[in-house]
Design a protein around this motif. Sequence first.
Motif, PDB file in Angstrom:
ATOM      1  N   SER A   1      76.600   7.211  63.336  1.00 46.31           N
ATOM      2  CA  SER A   1      77.290   6.612  62.189  1.00 46.31           C
ATOM      3  C   SER A   1      78.246   7.582  61.508  1.00 46.31           C
ATOM      4  O   SER A   1      79.148   7.170  60.801  1.00 46.31           O
ATOM      5  N   GLY A   2      78.067   8.877  61.720  1.00 44.68           N
ATOM      6  CA  GLY A   2      78.986   9.858  61.167  1.00 44.68           C
ATOM      7  C   GLY A   2      78.987   9.909  59.660  1.00 44.68           C
ATOM      8  O   GLY A   2      80.022   9.864  59.021  1.00 44.68           O
ATOM      9  N   ARG A   3      77.837   9.993  59.054  1.00 47.05           N
ATOM     10  CA  ARG A   3      77.718  10.025  57.594  1.00 47.05           C
ATOM     11  C   ARG A   3      77.073  11.316  57.133  1.00 47.05           C
ATOM     12  O   ARG A   3      76.228  11.884  57.819  1.00 47.05           O
ATOM     13  N   VAL A   4      77.487  11.766  55.972  1.00 46.91           N
ATOM     14  CA  VAL A   4      76.794  12.839  55.292  1.00 46.91           C
ATOM     15  C   VAL A   4      76.367  12.285  53.939  1.00 46.91           C
ATOM     16  O   VAL A   4      77.129  11.559  53.287  1.00 46.91           O
ATOM     17  N   GLN A   5      75.136  12.550  53.568  1.00 49.79           N
ATOM     18  CA  GLN A   5      74.606  12.069  52.293  1.00 49.79           C
ATOM     19  C   GLN A   5      74.447  13.244  51.348  1.00 49.79           C
ATOM     20  O   GLN A   5      73.914  14.282  51.731  1.00 49.79           O
ATOM     21  N   VAL A   6      74.906  13.046  50.124  1.00 48.73           N
ATOM     22  CA  VAL A   6      74.748  14.024  49.056  1.00 48.73           C
ATOM     23  C   VAL A   6      73.787  13.418  48.050  1.00 48.73           C
ATOM     24  O   VAL A   6      74.006  12.298  47.573  1.00 48.73           O
ATOM     25  N   HIS A   7      72.711  14.130  47.738  1.00 47.58           N
ATOM     26  CA  HIS A   7      71.747  13.687  46.740  1.00 47.58           C
ATOM     27  C   HIS A   7      71.610  14.778  45.683  1.00 47.58           C
ATOM     28  O   HIS A   7      71.371  15.933  46.019  1.00 47.58           O
ATOM     29  N   VAL A   8      71.763  14.402  44.428  1.00 43.88           N
ATOM     30  CA  VAL A   8      71.510  15.313  43.311  1.00 43.88           C
ATOM     31  C   VAL A   8      70.491  14.624  42.412  1.00 43.88           C
ATOM     32  O   VAL A   8      70.752  13.544  41.882  1.00 43.88           O
ATOM     33  N   ALA A   9      69.330  15.239  42.286  1.00 46.00           N
ATOM     34  CA  ALA A   9      68.269  14.675  41.445  1.00 46.00           C
ATOM     35  C   ALA A   9      68.184  15.473  40.151  1.00 46.00           C
ATOM     36  O   ALA A   9      68.424  16.685  40.135  1.00 46.00           O
ATOM     37  N   ASP A  10      67.854  14.774  39.079  1.00 51.49           N
ATOM     38  CA  ASP A  10      67.682  15.444  37.791  1.00 51.49           C
ATOM     39  C   ASP A  10      66.510  14.814  37.055  1.00 51.49           C
ATOM     40  O   ASP A  10      65.938  13.831  37.499  1.00 51.49           O
ATOM     41  N   GLY A  11      66.162  15.401  35.917  1.00 51.78           N
ATOM     42  CA  GLY A  11      65.017  14.963  35.138  1.00 51.78           C
ATOM     43  C   GLY A  11      65.287  13.830  34.183  1.00 51.78           C
ATOM     44  O   GLY A  11      64.468  13.546  33.317  1.00 51.78           O
ATOM     45  N   GLY A  12      66.420  13.167  34.306  1.00 56.17           N
ATOM     46  CA  GLY A  12      66.754  12.052  33.435  1.00 56.17           C
ATOM     47  C   GLY A  12      67.697  12.469  32.317  1.00 56.17           C
ATOM     48  O   GLY A  12      67.942  13.645  32.080  1.00 56.17           O
ATOM     49  N   THR A  13      68.230  11.493  31.638  1.00 59.61           N
ATOM     50  CA  THR A  13      69.235  11.722  30.612  1.00 59.61           C
ATOM     51  C   THR A  13      68.685  12.526  29.444  1.00 59.61           C
ATOM     52  O   THR A  13      67.644  12.203  28.894  1.00 59.61           O
ATOM     53  N   ALA A  14      69.426  13.568  29.081  1.00 61.19           N
ATOM     54  CA  ALA A  14      69.066  14.369  27.918  1.00 61.19           C
ATOM     55  C   ALA A  14      69.405  13.587  26.652  1.00 61.19           C
ATOM     56  O   ALA A  14      70.289  12.723  26.646  1.00 61.19           O
ATOM     57  N   SER A  15      68.711  13.871  25.569  1.00 64.49           N
ATOM     58  CA  SER A  15      68.949  13.152  24.320  1.00 64.49           C
ATOM     59  C   SER A  15      70.327  13.451  23.751  1.00 64.49           C
ATOM     60  O   SER A  15      70.901  12.638  23.024  1.00 64.49           O
ATOM     61  N   ALA A  16      70.883  14.600  24.074  1.00 64.87           N
ATOM     62  CA  ALA A  16      72.231  14.971  23.629  1.00 64.87           C
ATOM     63  C   ALA A  16      72.847  15.846  24.710  1.00 64.87           C
ATOM     64  O   ALA A  16      72.143  16.595  25.388  1.00 64.87           O
ATOM     65  N   PRO A  17      74.180  15.760  24.893  1.00 63.29           N
ATOM     66  CA  PRO A  17      74.808  16.618  25.891  1.00 63.29           C
ATOM     67  C   PRO A  17      74.672  18.089  25.510  1.00 63.29           C
ATOM     68  O   PRO A  17      74.511  18.425  24.343  1.00 63.29           O
TER      69      PRO A  17
ATOM     70  N   LEU B   1      71.484  17.829  50.963  1.00 66.10           N
ATOM     71  CA  LEU B   1      72.513  17.311  51.866  1.00 66.10           C
ATOM     72  C   LEU B   1      71.857  16.908  53.164  1.00 66.10           C
ATOM     73  O   LEU B   1      70.946  17.588  53.641  1.00 66.10           O
ATOM     74  N   GLN B   2      72.360  15.829  53.749  1.00 67.73           N
ATOM     75  CA  GLN B   2      71.800  15.372  55.017  1.00 67.73           C
ATOM     76  C   GLN B   2      72.903  14.751  55.850  1.00 67.73           C
ATOM     77  O   GLN B   2      73.658  13.906  55.356  1.00 67.73           O
ATOM     78  N   ALA B   3      72.997  15.171  57.093  1.00 68.16           N
ATOM     79  CA  ALA B   3      73.913  14.542  58.040  1.00 68.16           C
ATOM     80  C   ALA B   3      73.124  13.525  58.836  1.00 68.16           C
ATOM     81  O   ALA B   3      71.954  13.746  59.146  1.00 68.16           O
ATOM     82  N   SER B   4      73.751  12.410  59.174  1.00 66.61           N
ATOM     83  CA  SER B   4      73.042  11.396  59.947  1.00 66.61           C
ATOM     84  C   SER B   4      72.808  11.899  61.364  1.00 66.61           C
ATOM     85  O   SER B   4      73.630  12.614  61.929  1.00 66.61           O
ATOM     86  N   ALA B   5      71.665  11.536  61.909  1.00 63.07           N
ATOM     87  CA  ALA B   5      71.311  11.949  63.265  1.00 63.07           C
ATOM     88  C   ALA B   5      71.869  10.985  64.300  1.00 63.07           C
ATOM     89  O   ALA B   5      71.864  11.281  65.479  1.00 63.07           O
ATOM     90  N   ASP B   6      72.367   9.827  63.855  1.00 65.82           N
ATOM     91  CA  ASP B   6      72.901   8.851  64.804  1.00 65.82           C
ATOM     92  C   ASP B   6      74.427   8.966  64.853  1.00 65.82           C
ATOM     93  O   ASP B   6      75.012   9.905  64.337  1.00 65.82           O
TER      94      ASP B   6
END
Length: 106
Positions: free
Chosen positions: A44-60, A37-42
């Motif tokens: 602009s009044g934004r919060v950014q949500v980032h979720v990273a993963d290892g890529g699509t699994a071959s099956a759910p 999570l990151q709030a903007s320092a300027d």
Amino acid sequence: MAAWGLDDDQIYDTLLVISELVTNAVTHALPPVTLHLQASADASGRVQVHVADGGTASAPRTWAANRPDDEHGRGEDIVTALADHTGTHADDTDSLIDHWADLTAA
């Protein structure tokens, strides 16, 4: 998030976006799953949500594959409705896929 200037409704919306992005990664992608999570320092009044993963699994995962159709499939619509901007970025250096959303925080 309150320290970043988000009110109760904005915190709720941000937590819902986090929940949807993390759930999608845990259900459909390979590990690792990371949240940033990151709030903007300027002003602009934004919060950014980032979720990273290892890529699509071959099956759910088994849990997701066994759920009725009416119990899944709305996460992307929820994120799109609550966020101002969304996207996905593949990072070639660490092979992670970054799913992100920008929300108005002020």
